[in-house]
Structure formats: C-alpha cells, structure tokens
Write an enzyme that holds these catalytic residues in place. Structure first.
Site, PDB file in Angstrom:
ATOM      1  N   GLU A 119      13.322 -43.423 -13.209  1.00 43.89           N
ATOM      2  CA  GLU A 119      14.683 -43.981 -13.130  1.00 43.89           C
ATOM      3  C   GLU A 119      14.752 -44.908 -11.934  1.00 43.89           C
ATOM      4  O   GLU A 119      14.474 -44.498 -10.803  1.00 43.89           O
ATOM      5  CB  GLU A 119      15.708 -42.840 -12.975  1.00 43.89           C
ATOM      6  N   LYS A 151      23.161 -35.501 -17.782  1.00 42.74           N
ATOM      7  CA  LYS A 151      22.768 -35.388 -16.379  1.00 42.74           C
ATOM      8  C   LYS A 151      23.819 -34.505 -15.699  1.00 42.74           C
ATOM      9  O   LYS A 151      25.012 -34.762 -15.836  1.00 42.74           O
ATOM     10  CB  LYS A 151      22.759 -36.792 -15.774  1.00 42.74           C
ATOM     11  N   ARG A 159      21.131 -49.457  -7.239  1.00 39.96           N
ATOM     12  CA  ARG A 159      21.792 -49.396  -5.936  1.00 39.96           C
ATOM     13  C   ARG A 159      21.242 -50.400  -4.929  1.00 39.96           C
ATOM     14  O   ARG A 159      21.581 -50.326  -3.759  1.00 39.96           O
ATOM     15  CB  ARG A 159      21.680 -47.969  -5.366  1.00 39.96           C
TER      16      ARG A 159
END
Ligand code: 3PG
Length: 213
Positions: free
Chosen positions: A43, A131, A47
C-alpha cells in the site's frame, strides 16, 4: 469491491506493508527488498506530494508487485490512483460516496471502518474485506473478537498501531486474514535510508509468519 484474485494476493502474505514514500528512488530500493521477501502486495499512501508518481513508477516498472493506494478520502483520488496504475485502494473511512464509487471502479476497494454500524453499512454495499482503522485505539483484538460473533461474514485488515509486538495476536483471529502497517518500513528509517533496519524488520517478520504457514 475486491476480486477473488486480489483478495488472495493481499491475504496470502498476511501482512500488507504500508509505505509513505517521497520519491521513486526510495520506491525502487524498497520494491527490490519487498520482492526478495515475497511481499508483493503493498500500500502506497497518498500522504506525500509524489505519491501518484510513485504508484505509476512501481506499477510500470514492477509488474510482479500488486500496488495498492492508501489514504483515499475522495472519489477523485480513487480515479487518480486507478489512472496511475494502482490495482486496489484503501480508505481510512467509509463515506457512502466512496462506498458507491468503489462499486463502480475497476480496481479493488477496501473501505475503512471502526464500528459495527460502519461495518454493516459497508457490507450492505457488498464489501466483505474491511480495513479496521485505527485498529489499536479502537479496541484492537478485543473489538475484532466482539464483531466476529454478530458479523461472521466480514473479514478485517487491522491497521494503525500494529507492530511485531502484536501482529501475531491479530493473525490468530478468525476474521483477520491480513494486517497492515508502516512498522515494517517506518517513515523515519526510509528518510534516513536505513535499509538494513528495514531488512532486519522483514527478517523478523518472516520468523513470526513461519508459525502461521
Ligand atoms: C495507515 O495509513 O494505514 C496508517 O496510518 C498506518 O498506521 P501505522 O503507522 O500505525 O502502521
């Protein structure tokens, strides 16, 4: 949604490394290292300013990787990461706009939840791998055990506060096929180019996962 093939690719390795990367050079070094340890599904969080470039670089240069994009908070970002070559995407939350967009997109989508109501809402849209975020502060293993009783059809990828210290506890739960986290390649160690530290973490992980095979 998540195809059966993607589900298998993500859960096979039991740990989904979450990477916060600033540039392609970091990505190249880490990709080589991850592949050596057979960690193909990863992943990349959205950000950093270069996150989309990094996703495109990895998706193009490393066809053996299964590149996911994390920190998706808008439907536009879901489109952006698909265009950059991500095969799946994860969100820290489950707003209905994203649950709907995740149904329409051609890539896999894993929404984030923290409560039974959010999990049930996501399930009503057809999602069954969720998640759990932020895992540790939301109740961690205790919460997951409690959710497993009324919601046995759901599986979770706990993320947020997972480390070598607690990952084995999570993986013993029936509803946890995979855990995620940055601890394997911590942001500060990437920035300091402390690749040996990250390799040591991967070796430590292999030793822990040996008990689960
Ligand atoms: C994420 O983006 O999924 C989380 O911030 C990862 O949490 P961690 O840094 O505690 O592993």
């Amino acid at each position: 949604m998540l195809s059966a093939v993607l589900y298998q690719q993500i859960t096979r390795q039991k740990v989904l490394p979450v990477l916060v990367l600033d540039n392609n050079e970091q990505a190249r070094i880490l990709a080589d290292c991850l592949l050596e340890f057979r960690l193909n599904a990863i992943e990349i969080t959205l950000r950093t300013p270069k996150a989309l470039n990094v996703i495109e670089f990895l998706a193009t240069r490393y066809p053996e990787l299964v590149v996911g994009a994390g920190t998706i908070t808008s439907t536009e970002q879901l489109q952006d990461v698909q265009q950059s070559g991500a095969q799946f995407a994860l969100s820290p939350g489950a707003p209905e706009s994203l649950l709907q967009a995740g149904q329409r997109t051609e890539i896999g989508f894993i929404p984030g939840v923290m409560t039974p109501s959010e999990a049930m809402l996501a399930h009503s849209y057809g999602y069954s791998l969720l998640k759990l975020f932020p895992a540790e502060v939301s109740g961690g293993c205790t919460l997951l055990k409690a959710m497993g009783a009324p919601l046995p059809e759901l599986n979770f990828c706990p993320t947020g506060g997972i480390s070598v210290k607690n990952l084995a506890q999570y993986l013993t739960l029936d509803n946890v096929p995979v855990v995620g986290g940055t601890w394997l390649a911590p942001i500060d160690q990437i920035q300091q180019q402390n690749w040996q530290h990250i390799r040591d973490n991967m070796q430590q992980l292999q030793a822990i996962l040996a008990d689960f095979n």
